[in-house]
Design an enzyme around this catalytic site. Structure first.
Site, PDB file in Angstrom:
ATOM      1  N   LEU A  56     -59.556  64.740  17.632  1.00 56.21           N
ATOM      2  CA  LEU A  56     -59.458  64.042  16.343  1.00 56.21           C
ATOM      3  C   LEU A  56     -58.024  63.640  16.016  1.00 56.21           C
ATOM      4  O   LEU A  56     -57.079  64.384  16.272  1.00 56.21           O
ATOM      5  CB  LEU A  56     -60.016  64.926  15.222  1.00 56.21           C
ATOM      6  CG  LEU A  56     -61.481  65.341  15.369  1.00 56.21           C
ATOM      7  CD1 LEU A  56     -61.930  66.122  14.125  1.00 56.21           C
ATOM      8  CD2 LEU A  56     -62.393  64.137  15.597  1.00 56.21           C
ATOM      9  N   HIS A  60     -59.982  59.333  12.658  1.00 54.39           N
ATOM     10  CA  HIS A  60     -61.183  60.113  12.359  1.00 54.39           C
ATOM     11  C   HIS A  60     -61.076  60.756  10.969  1.00 54.39           C
ATOM     12  O   HIS A  60     -62.058  60.778  10.216  1.00 54.39           O
ATOM     13  CB  HIS A  60     -61.346  61.244  13.375  1.00 54.39           C
ATOM     14  CG  HIS A  60     -61.515  60.809  14.800  1.00 54.39           C
ATOM     15  ND1 HIS A  60     -60.550  61.032  15.754  1.00 54.39           N
ATOM     16  CD2 HIS A  60     -62.538  60.180  15.435  1.00 54.39           C
ATOM     17  CE1 HIS A  60     -60.977  60.571  16.922  1.00 54.39           C
ATOM     18  NE2 HIS A  60     -62.175  60.038  16.770  1.00 54.39           N
ATOM     19  N   GLU A 171     -63.883  50.542  12.122  1.00 59.98           N
ATOM     20  CA  GLU A 171     -63.793  49.160  12.617  1.00 59.98           C
ATOM     21  C   GLU A 171     -63.032  49.099  13.936  1.00 59.98           C
ATOM     22  O   GLU A 171     -63.049  48.075  14.609  1.00 59.98           O
ATOM     23  CB  GLU A 171     -63.111  48.266  11.571  1.00 59.98           C
ATOM     24  CG  GLU A 171     -63.974  48.009  10.363  1.00 59.98           C
ATOM     25  CD  GLU A 171     -63.312  47.083   9.347  1.00 59.98           C
ATOM     26  OE1 GLU A 171     -62.201  46.572   9.619  1.00 59.98           O
ATOM     27  OE2 GLU A 171     -63.898  46.896   8.269  1.00 59.98           O
ATOM     28  N   ASP A 173     -63.955  50.360  16.553  1.00 60.22           N
ATOM     29  CA  ASP A 173     -65.037  50.021  17.481  1.00 60.22           C
ATOM     30  C   ASP A 173     -65.958  49.031  16.762  1.00 60.22           C
ATOM     31  O   ASP A 173     -67.089  49.351  16.398  1.00 60.22           O
ATOM     32  CB  ASP A 173     -65.780  51.294  17.884  1.00 60.22           C
ATOM     33  CG  ASP A 173     -64.855  52.289  18.556  1.00 60.22           C
ATOM     34  OD1 ASP A 173     -64.615  52.142  19.760  1.00 60.22           O
ATOM     35  OD2 ASP A 173     -64.331  53.189  17.863  1.00 60.22           O
ATOM     36  N   VAL A 199     -57.074  52.561  11.518  1.00 56.91           N
ATOM     37  CA  VAL A 199     -55.837  53.281  11.223  1.00 56.91           C
ATOM     38  C   VAL A 199     -54.914  53.128  12.429  1.00 56.91           C
ATOM     39  O   VAL A 199     -55.330  53.377  13.570  1.00 56.91           O
ATOM     40  CB  VAL A 199     -56.119  54.774  10.938  1.00 56.91           C
ATOM     41  CG1 VAL A 199     -54.819  55.517  10.650  1.00 56.91           C
ATOM     42  CG2 VAL A 199     -57.087  54.919   9.766  1.00 56.91           C
TER      43      VAL A 199
HETATM   44  P1  AMP Z   1     -64.734  58.336  18.719  1.00 54.03           P
HETATM   45  O1  AMP Z   1     -64.393  59.776  18.592  1.00 54.03           O
HETATM   46  O2  AMP Z   1     -63.745  57.544  19.498  1.00 54.03           O
HETATM   47  O3  AMP Z   1     -66.161  58.114  19.155  1.00 54.03           O
HETATM   48  O4  AMP Z   1     -64.654  57.734  17.254  1.00 54.03           O
HETATM   49  C1  AMP Z   1     -65.424  58.275  16.219  1.00 54.03           C
HETATM   50  C2  AMP Z   1     -65.368  57.354  15.035  1.00 54.03           C
HETATM   51  O5  AMP Z   1     -64.018  57.221  14.597  1.00 54.03           O
HETATM   52  C3  AMP Z   1     -65.857  55.941  15.378  1.00 54.03           C
HETATM   53  O6  AMP Z   1     -66.613  55.452  14.273  1.00 54.03           O
HETATM   54  C4  AMP Z   1     -64.568  55.196  15.555  1.00 54.03           C
HETATM   55  O7  AMP Z   1     -64.689  53.807  15.304  1.00 54.03           O
HETATM   56  C5  AMP Z   1     -63.696  55.853  14.519  1.00 54.03           C
HETATM   57  N1  AMP Z   1     -62.287  55.640  14.855  1.00 54.03           N
HETATM   58  C6  AMP Z   1     -61.665  55.946  16.018  1.00 54.03           C
HETATM   59  N2  AMP Z   1     -60.381  55.552  15.978  1.00 54.03           N
HETATM   60  C7  AMP Z   1     -60.186  54.970  14.777  1.00 54.03           C
HETATM   61  C8  AMP Z   1     -59.063  54.329  14.125  1.00 54.03           C
HETATM   62  N3  AMP Z   1     -57.889  54.227  14.732  1.00 54.03           N
HETATM   63  N4  AMP Z   1     -59.247  53.844  12.891  1.00 54.03           N
HETATM   64  C9  AMP Z   1     -60.450  53.915  12.275  1.00 54.03           C
HETATM   65  N5  AMP Z   1     -61.527  54.510  12.810  1.00 54.03           N
HETATM   66  C10 AMP Z   1     -61.407  55.015  14.051  1.00 54.03           C
END
Ligand code: AMP
Length: 311
Positions: A56, A60, A171, A173, A199
């Site tokens: 995280l 996140h 956003e 992803d 972010v």
């Molecule tokens: P992940 O752990 O990569 O599957 O991400 C989990 C959630 O966090 C997903 O909805 C991602 O789009 C979101 N997320 C990951 N990195 C960012 C970021 N830099 N800014 C905003 N949301 C993020």
């Protein structure tokens, strides 16, 4: 780290039944499916769900902060989902840092964390395959053909197990968010989907668990993605046509060197289809998307913009 909207939403709009000190309590952490279902029954009121693969970072945590403004309780899942990784991708190498993740969640407050093993999520090998449709067949879906089916499966299962009022996705992803919105709409899934802006770190690089794969020199090269998006947005702002917006962004990536482009594409932000001859005319809400490899690390980033599409 910078975040456009990390203005401590939690304290500003904390639900009435959460005392300020609750934000600093270690979340209840469960692993098995049975323990998760039973812990959920102990949360009266609405649930905001944040699904993650762990490792995280503040991106996140921003989802968690915003979740507090939408629901009485925040539930976070930490699960590196095998069905969204293809053979040869980084499933085994993906960072797993549960204790640090729980410590990070303690700083923003989460009521419940589900950190299952694959057999808790998939007690039996799934027989159903979910087709993400046209939103999911190109871009990430072209480069990673089984990825969105795996995402759709795990998101559907976790939504069905959790029954949250709201589920929040980044956003970062953007295509994943569009696929999930399409599933929820087409299948009338009883949940509100909230998208959270990207972010970024102080150098503009979008926060990502995969950034830790980058060497210092690769990390410097990775800044080109955000620069390319910004240059594309500047071109769009002065009326450049879609092809020119894409070309402007590509030029930045090419000039950096050592950034191996997978795609640079401009899509309609609602349909997620490329802006081209067949798309809507006029000022279109669009999103410029980049996927590129820096060293062996595949990075994705994107930016929303208004683009002038002429006939
Ligand atoms: P992940 O752990 O990569 O599957 O991400 C989990 C959630 O966090 C997903 O909805 C991602 O789009 C979101 N997320 C990951 N990195 C960012 C970021 N830099 N800014 C905003 N949301 C993020």
């Amino acid at each position: 780290m910078t975040s456009g909207n990390a203005k401590n939403h939690h304290h500003a709009a904390a639900p009435t039944n959460a005392s300020p000190s609750a934000a600093r309590q270690r979340p209840h952490v469960v692993h098995s499916r049975a323990d998760y279902l039973s812990a959920l029954t102990e949360l009266p009121g609405s649930v905001g769900l944040v699904m993650t693969m762990g490792a995280l970072h503040d991106g996140h945590l921003e989802l968690v902060r915003q979740a507090h403004t939408h629901a009485d309780h925040v539930v976070v899942t930490i699960f590196v989902n095998p069905t969204q990784f293809a053979p040869g991708e980084d499933f085994d190498a993906y960072p797993r840092t549960l204790e640090a993740d729980i410590a990070a969640l303690t700083t923003v407050g989460a009521d419940l964390v589900w950190a299952p093993a694959p057999e808790d999520v998939y007690p039996e090998a799934p027989l159903i395959t979910l087709d993400p449709g046209p939103v999911g067949h190109h871009l990430e879906g072209a480069s990673r053909p089984t990825h969105f089916a795996g995402v759709a499966l795990v998101v559907t299962k976790v939504l069905n197990l959790t029954r949250p009022k709201v589920a929040l996705f980044g956003e970062k992803d953007a295509q994943q968010l569009a696929v999930i919105r399409a599933f929820v709409r087409d299948l009338d899934m009883p949940v509100e989907i909230v998208g959270v802006p990207i972010v970024r770190d102080t150098d503009g690089v979008a926060l990502s668990s995969r950034n830790q794969y980058l060497s210092p020199e690769e990390r410097t090269r990775a800044r080109a993605l955000n620069r390319a998006l910004t240059v594309g947005a500047e071109a769009a702002a002065v009326g450049a046509a879609p092809t020119l917006v894409i070309a402007a962004a590509r030029q930045v990536l090419d000039a950096e060197g050592g950034v191996d482009i997978d795609y640079v594409e401009l899509v309609d932000d609602h349909s997620f289809q490329p802006l081209n001859a067949g798309s809507a005319r006029g000022r279109v809400q669009a999103r410029l998307l980049i996927a590129a490899r820096v060293g062996t690390t595949r990075l994705i980033d994107n930016m929303a913009m208004t683009v002038e599409v002429r006939g």
